[in-house]
Motif scaffolding. Structure first.
Motif, short mmCIF file in Angstrom:
data_model
loop_
_atom_site.label_atom_id
_atom_site.label_comp_id
_atom_site.label_asym_id
_atom_site.label_seq_id
_atom_site.Cartn_x
_atom_site.Cartn_y
_atom_site.Cartn_z
N ILE A 96 23.69 9.42 50.91
CA ILE A 96 22.82 8.59 50.30
C ILE A 96 23.38 8.23 48.90
CG2 ILE A 96 21.57 10.20 49.29
CD1 ILE A 96 20.05 7.01 50.28
N ARG A 97 23.82 6.91 49.10
CA ARG A 97 24.51 6.40 48.05
C ARG A 97 24.09 6.28 46.52
NH1 ARG A 97 27.42 0.54 47.80
NH2 ARG A 97 28.61 0.52 45.74
N MET A 98 24.58 6.86 45.44
CA MET A 98 24.11 6.89 44.24
C MET A 98 25.11 6.38 43.21
SD MET A 98 22.25 9.77 41.98
CE MET A 98 20.87 9.51 41.10
N ASP A 99 26.48 6.55 43.56
CA ASP A 99 27.53 5.88 42.86
C ASP A 99 27.71 6.75 41.55
OD1 ASP A 99 28.38 4.29 44.78
OD2 ASP A 99 27.81 2.52 43.86
N HIS A 100 27.32 8.10 41.76
CA HIS A 100 27.37 9.13 40.36
C HIS A 100 27.90 10.24 40.73
CE1 HIS A 100 25.76 9.44 36.26
NE2 HIS A 100 25.66 10.81 36.74
N PRO A 101 29.06 10.16 40.77
CA PRO A 101 30.08 11.51 41.31
C PRO A 101 29.69 12.76 40.71
CG PRO A 101 31.52 9.92 40.02
CD PRO A 101 30.15 9.18 40.26
N ALA A 102 29.04 12.90 39.64
CA ALA A 102 28.98 13.85 38.95
C ALA A 102 27.64 14.94 39.71
CB ALA A 102 28.62 14.08 37.31
N THR A 161 21.47 2.78 43.81
CA THR A 161 22.36 3.08 43.11
C THR A 161 21.74 2.29 41.55
OG1 THR A 161 23.24 0.70 43.78
CG2 THR A 161 24.42 2.74 44.55
N GLU A 162 20.80 1.82 41.56
CA GLU A 162 20.21 1.22 40.28
C GLU A 162 19.35 2.54 39.55
OE1 GLU A 162 17.97 -2.05 41.00
OE2 GLU A 162 19.50 -3.31 42.12
N PHE A 163 19.00 3.42 40.11
CA PHE A 163 18.25 4.55 39.70
C PHE A 163 18.69 5.21 38.36
CE2 PHE A 163 16.52 8.75 39.17
CZ PHE A 163 15.45 8.44 38.79
N PRO A 164 20.02 5.67 38.35
CA PRO A 164 20.55 6.21 37.02
C PRO A 164 20.16 5.36 35.90
CG PRO A 164 22.06 6.62 38.90
CD PRO A 164 21.10 5.69 39.51
N GLN A 165 20.45 4.34 35.91
CA GLN A 165 20.37 3.18 34.73
C GLN A 165 18.77 3.11 34.45
OE1 GLN A 165 22.74 2.02 32.59
NE2 GLN A 165 21.08 1.86 31.40
N ALA A 193 16.08 14.07 41.13
CA ALA A 193 15.81 15.10 40.57
C ALA A 193 16.75 15.71 39.53
CB ALA A 193 14.92 16.10 41.22
N ILE A 194 18.02 15.89 40.48
CA ILE A 194 19.19 16.53 39.89
C ILE A 194 19.57 15.73 38.64
CG2 ILE A 194 21.52 17.15 40.27
CD1 ILE A 194 20.78 17.82 43.03
N PHE A 195 19.70 14.20 38.62
CA PHE A 195 20.12 13.47 37.70
C PHE A 195 19.06 13.48 36.48
CE2 PHE A 195 20.41 9.35 35.27
CZ PHE A 195 21.67 9.41 35.47
N MET A 196 18.01 13.57 36.79
CA MET A 196 17.07 13.42 35.74
C MET A 196 17.12 15.03 34.66
SD MET A 196 13.51 11.77 36.87
CE MET A 196 13.50 12.50 38.43
#
Length: 245
Positions: A96-102, A161-165, A193-196
Motif C-alpha cells: 500500500i503506497r505511502m512513499d514514507h520509507p521509514a 501518499t497525501e496522508f503524512p502531510q 497509525a504507525i506514522f501518527m
C-alpha cells in the motif's frame, strides 16, 4: 444465489522472495480458477480473491501452510457473481503506497482495537480512561463519500501518499484525544497509525480489520452509508452484501 466467496487479507512481513512467490501464487490461483489481485512487496502481501468457496479456502489453506502466513485470517463476504475480470499477481515497491520509507509495519504494529471496543467507546463518548475518542478516516475522499463513521475526521485526501502531510498539517487537532484510524480492511490505517505514533501522538490505535471487520462484528452502529470496495461490487452494506444506494 450467492455462490462466490470474496476474501481480502494482508500481512506486513518481510518477503525477500517476493518475485519467486509471484510465480507460485499465480499458478496456484489460476489452477483453482480464482480471480482477483495479489500484491507482493518486500514489506508483505495484500490480496483480494474471489471464486468458489472450496477453491478460495483451498488456496488459503496452502498459503497458511507457509509459516510466514500461518496467521492470516481473511475477511469474507459472498456475492452472486465474480467481481473480478482476471487474476493478477504483482510485485510492487509497497503493498500500500505511502512513499514514507521509514515506516516498517513488519517491525512492529501500532496498537489495534477491535470492533466491539470501538463501538463501546463511541457509545459512551470516551475511551476507558475518559479521554475523548475521535475516528480518523484514512481513505480517499471518494471512498469516504460512500459512507463513514458518524463524525469521522476526513481530510479529503486524494490518495494515501497525501496522508503524512495531512497529518502534519492537522496534528494539533488530535493532541490529547484517543484517535482510532480506520480504512476498508486495515492495511492503510495500520501504516497511518504507525506514522501518527512516530509523529508524536501518544493515544493512537488502528481499527482491527477495518470497516469490513467492524461491519461483521458490530453492524452499522455509529456508521452511515456503505463501504466502497475496489471491485465490481463497488460498495458493501453493513451486512456485507452489495449496496445499491
Amino acid at each position: 444465489m450467492n455462490t462466490t466467496l470474496n476474501i481480502s487479507a494482508y500481512k506486513f512481513i518481510a518477503l525477500p522472495d517476493a518475485a519467486e512467490l509471484r510465480v507460485t501464487l499465480l499458478q496456484r490461483a489460476q489452477s483453482l480458477q480464482l480471480k482477483g489481485t495479489i500484491l507482493l512487496a518486500e514489506e508483505g502481501i495484500n490480496l483480494f480473491l474471489a471464486g468458489s468457496g472450496e477453491a478460495v479456502r483451498g488456496f488459503m489453506a496452502e498459503l497458511n501452510a507457509d509459516a510466514r502466513f500461518s496467521d492470516i485470517a481473511p475477511k469474507e463476504s459472498w456475492s452472486a457473481h465474480q467481481p473480478f475480470k482476471k487474476m493478477l499477481v504483482k510485485v510492487k515497491r509497497e503493498i500500500i503506497r505511502m512513499d514514507h520509507p521509514a515506516i516498517h509495519p513488519a517491525e512492529g504494529r501500532a496498537p489495534a482495537v477491535d470492533a466491539q471496543t470501538v463501538k463501546r467507546w463511541l457509545d459512551q463518548g470516551h475511551d476507558d480512561s475518559g479521554r475523548p475518542v475521535v475516528t480518523l478516516d484514512t481513505r480517499n475522499a471518494f471512498e469516504v463519500d460512500h459512507g463513514t463513521f458518524n463524525g469521522a475526521i476526513d481530510w479529503r485526501i486524494g490518495k494515501f501518499t497525501e496522508f503524512p502531510q495531512a497529518l502534519l498539517d492537522h496534528k494539533a487537532e488530535l493532541q490529547d484525544k484517543t484517535v482510532v484510524s480506520f480504512c476498508t480492511g486495515g492495511i492503510r490505517c495500520e501504516k497511518a497509525a504507525i506514522f501518527m505514533r512516530e509523529a508524536g501522538l501518544e493515544h493512537v490505535y488502528q481499527l482491527e480489520g477495518g470497516i469490513l471487520k467492524y461491519f461483521e462484528e458490530a453492524g452499522d452502529a455509529h456508521y452511515t452509508g456503505s463501504c466502497f470496495v475496489f471491485d465490481e461490487r463497488r460498495a458493501l452494506g453493513a451486512d456485507l452484501s452489495v449496496s445499491h444506494q
